[in-house]
Structure formats: C-alpha cells, structure tokens
Design an enzyme around this catalytic site. Sequence first.
Site, PDB file in Angstrom:
ATOM      1  CG  ASP A  20      39.890  22.234  44.023  1.00  0.00           C
ATOM      2  OD1 ASP A  20      40.379  23.328  43.676  1.00  0.00           O
ATOM      3  OD2 ASP A  20      40.576  21.211  44.184  1.00  0.00           O
ATOM      4  CB  CYS A  50      38.753  15.736  53.015  1.00  0.00           C
ATOM      5  SG  CYS A  50      38.593  15.881  51.232  1.00  0.00           S
TER       6      CYS A  50
HETATM    7  C1  PEP Z   1      39.728  20.329  48.209  1.00  0.00           C
HETATM    8  O1  PEP Z   1      39.723  20.750  47.044  1.00  0.00           O
HETATM    9  O2  PEP Z   1      38.944  20.736  49.095  1.00  0.00           O
HETATM   10  C2  PEP Z   1      40.683  19.294  48.616  1.00  0.00           C
HETATM   11  C3  PEP Z   1      40.597  18.711  49.794  1.00  0.00           C
HETATM   12  O3  PEP Z   1      41.689  18.995  47.758  1.00  0.00           O
HETATM   13  P1  PEP Z   1      42.947  19.964  47.504  1.00  0.00           P
HETATM   14  O4  PEP Z   1      42.891  21.072  48.524  1.00  0.00           O
HETATM   15  O5  PEP Z   1      44.164  19.136  47.648  1.00  0.00           O
HETATM   16  O6  PEP Z   1      42.700  20.436  46.133  1.00  0.00           O
HETATM   17 MG    MG Z   2      40.840  19.698  45.472  1.00  0.00          MG
END
Ligand code: PEP
Ligand code: MG
Length: 546
Positions: free
Chosen positions: A450, A497
């Site tokens: 994001d 992450c």
């Molecule tokens: C991200 O946005 O990098 C994240 C780990 O969350 P998601 O991909 O589930 O939005």
């Molecule tokens: Mg995210």
Amino acid sequence: MEKHLGKSIFQGVAIGKILFYGKKEEIIKRYKVADAEAEIARYERARDAAAAQLNSLYDTAVQKVGEENAAIFEVHAMLLEDDDFNDSVRNLIKTQQVNAEYAAAVTGENFAAMFSQMEDEYFRARSADMKDIAERVIAVLAGREQKRAFDEPVIVAADDLMPSETVQMDKNKVLAFVTRQGSANSHTAILARTMNIPALTGIPVTQEWDGHTAVVDGHNGFLILDPDEAILQEMEERQAKDRQARELLQELKGKPDRTKDGKEIRLYANIGNLADVGSVLSNDGGGIGLFRSEFIYLGRESLPTEDEQFQIYKSVAEMMAGKKVIIRTLDIGADKQAAYLKLDKEENPALGYRAIRICLTRPEIFKSQLRAIYRASAFGNIAVMYPMITSVEEVKKVRRIAQEVERELTEQGLPHGKVEQGIMIETPAAAVISDLLAGEVDFFSIGTNDLTQYTLAMDRQNSRLDEFYNPHHEAVLRLIATVAENGHRGGCWVGICGELGADTALTEKFLQMGIDELSVSPSMILPVRKQIRASLAGTDKNQDKN
Ligand code: PEP
Ligand code: MG
C-alpha cells in the site's frame, strides 16, 4: 499446441489439466427447446446431482471447519428442494419452451431480487444463496462440475479471481492459477505466493480450455495449451531443477539469519489462515510477522464470532510454540469484500471506508476481534498491529479500545498475556509522521504494497499500471529509510511485511537501513535467508535494536 505470453505472479512450473473457474455473472444463453418435458427432466436430474454435491460438501465441511460453518451447504440443499423455486423453473421451461440453464438463471435472479427486498435480515441474506444454488445447477447442466476442483489437482483458469474465491480453494488441489485479468500486486496474487502456487495473469483464458492439458511456466510467464511430448519433457526437467534448487535451500534450515558482518535479523512469515502455519514451520520461519486476519472474515455468510476467532488465534499461537505471532486486525474493504458487512459501493475504494476506519466506527466488530486476540495471548507470544493508520489520534483511539478490552477481560477473570502493540506504516502520512507515531507503539511494520500504491498514486489492482508501478522507486525507498530511522529514535523496532520484504535485490539495502525484521511468504523464507547470510549490514548505528 498454443503458446500464450502473460505476466508472472509467482514462479514455478505446473503441468496438468485446466479447470475453468466460471463466474456467477457468466452470460447464460437462451435457446428454444423442442421437447419441454424432456428439458424439465434434464433440469430435475441436474438439480438432484447438485443436491448430492451439496450433501457431500456438507459432510466434508463438517470435518474441516465444524458444523456451524458447514451449515450453509445444508441450507443450500434445502433451498434446492423449495417448491416455489422448482415450480418457477418448470413453468418457464414449459411456457416459454426455453433451455433449463436459462430457466434456472432467471429463477435464481428473480428469487434473489425478491429476497433482497425482505424486511427480515435473515431472509435478505438468503438473496446471494438463491443465485448460488441456481449457479450450481447451471454448472451441472453445463457439465462443469464444481467439485472437480477438489477431486484432482488442476490448473485453475479464470477471467479474474477474488480473494474470497482464492482463499476457499484447497491449496493441495491447485497446481497453478492463470487469469486473464488481475495485477501482480493484488491480494489474489499475494495469496498465490503465500500458497506457493505458480501463477500467471494476462493470459487469454476461455471456457473452451476446460479439461485441456497445459503447462504453466511461472518463471518466464507463459502458458502452453495442449503441449506436445517434447515440451512436456522439457517442462518436467524444469520441475526437477526447481526441486533440486529447493532441496539445496533446505540446507539453510536451522541456520541463523545473520549477515556476514554479524547482524541478526528476524525473518518471519506472512499468513492468511491457520492452514498456512504448516508451511511457516516447514520453511523454518522465526515467527509470523503478518497474519492477515481479514481472510477469516471472507468467503462466509456472517461475521466470525469471538470464540471462532479465539480458537484460530490460539491454535496459531500454540503451533508457533512461543515464537512471535503478529495478528493484523481486520483490514477489510477495497478488494477484500464480505457481503454481510453491506459496505456501500465507493468511487475510490482504495481510498475509502476500510480497515481501521471500519473498526473505529463499528467498535462492536473491533472489540470482538481484540477480545479474541487478547484471550489467545494467554497461549503464546501474540502481538497485534493496526492497518491503514494515518494519524496519532487514530492510534490513541485504538489503544484506548485495546485497554478497555484488556480491562474487561481482567474483570471477567479471562486469562490473557501481554500483547505487544504495533502499527502498519502503509500510508505516506504515517511514514512522514513516523517520528510522532513512534512514541505511541512498540513497533512499526512497513506495508510496502500500500505504501507504494499511495506514494506513487497508482492503483495496485490495476494491471494496466504494472509497467509504471515501480516498488523500487526512490520515493518509496526514502520513506522506508525515514521510518526505520524515526522508529529507532523513538524506541520502536521496525519491520517490513509488504511484498518488497521478499525482494532479494533489496535485502542488503534494508539491512543497511537498520530494518530489524522481514516478513515474507513462507516459500520465500529460505531464499531470503540465503541473501541475508550473503549480505553486509555495514556499521549501522541501530544494530542493537533487535
Ligand atoms: C501492505 O500493504 O504492504 C500489506 C502488507 O498489507 P496488504 O497487502 O494486505 O494490504
Ligand atoms: Mg496494506
């Protein structure tokens, strides 16, 4: 033999039969039938076969997910017996002399519309079920037996796949995912990586491919339909090479995640549900750095209860046996939709009512999840983190609710442990004010998926943008460095992450920025470990933050 080039979403080679995963919105052809009675008999045979499928799905589901979750299949079987529904299909076939598929589709739509207008919430919720049962009968009529996907391992081909569809598939029965649409950064793509399944997008799949043999090359981004013997042999050799490479990586199991100059980093894994924990353990993950808890909320008819969640979190904590498990609270909205939450359609869902914004305005949902997380913390090493944070005020509100939950549990005499508190840094706002946010929490976890989408103002779901979407963009890298520095200065440890955490071309850079933790798909743990052990962290001033 036909070769189609697409875009690789996850590496690996698969060889097998294609199962075309048809959509409910599929256009049903209407045609005249000469013998209406014979068509009615054809409908009734299909309906009985659909009912038999549902009964056997119910039996399997009871064993896999318990009676309460399996009940939906029983409800569907009952709806299929409904006299009004069956009379409507028969009438249409008889009076209009039309095919059974069309009559079932029209009846499904009519009943769904009727149910959606009802006062009673229970009946309104049955609206989607009416469409589902009609679709099941149509699938049988068209010879697309849905349960085939679960009988033998197949290459699942579809126009597009929603996260709620992907998450329901048995990963042992899926050899590869191939879609016409879908971007490399979508949640379905992330699920494919978590499931360790080769995946391609941008392939012009059609229903005619159903049942054909194909090879999928996730390394080079192509699919070959009806391969000849020579191709099959070549691909089998590629699979053997992949196996060998994987075996070589096995030697890294049990080895420390330490750079050549002695910096230790935590190498954790991302999971979407309980079933992924096995691959975290078999790949020797040091913990779980991101449990995308929203997948518990998808692909079902109603909110999971506190107890259901508690059982899942407890099992994960117990299976991880004292290793850290970071549960991200509900990050629903945008591409992750649960019909029962009745979220409005929005112009800009990625910028919309989602994640922590829902949790803060619907505290009953949030508190039930937090209670489950805190209760599970009595059984292992659980941490919690909050998604889509943009301000200090949000964090303060969230922390107040968490404290309230903790107090209530204590008053009720329900055991709970200490739960480390973190936030995701995935909006540019959070990255820029990370100096202010650091005082509010114990850790930061950078969500690069994001963060990249919002920093570059590029929809991560839009495959048209893949050529512009550059996660190595200097702006993103500078924000990550800022977050690491601000976090450490304010006493937080800092992890990544998002998918970038598994990008081995950046591992050394992240180590030099002082990143303390990387959380990656289970299948990427050993390749990233290899890279960490070959890297130099430099003399970073924050090395002792672990
Ligand atoms: C991200 O946005 O990098 C994240 C780990 O969350 P998601 O991909 O589930 O939005
Ligand atoms: Mg995210």
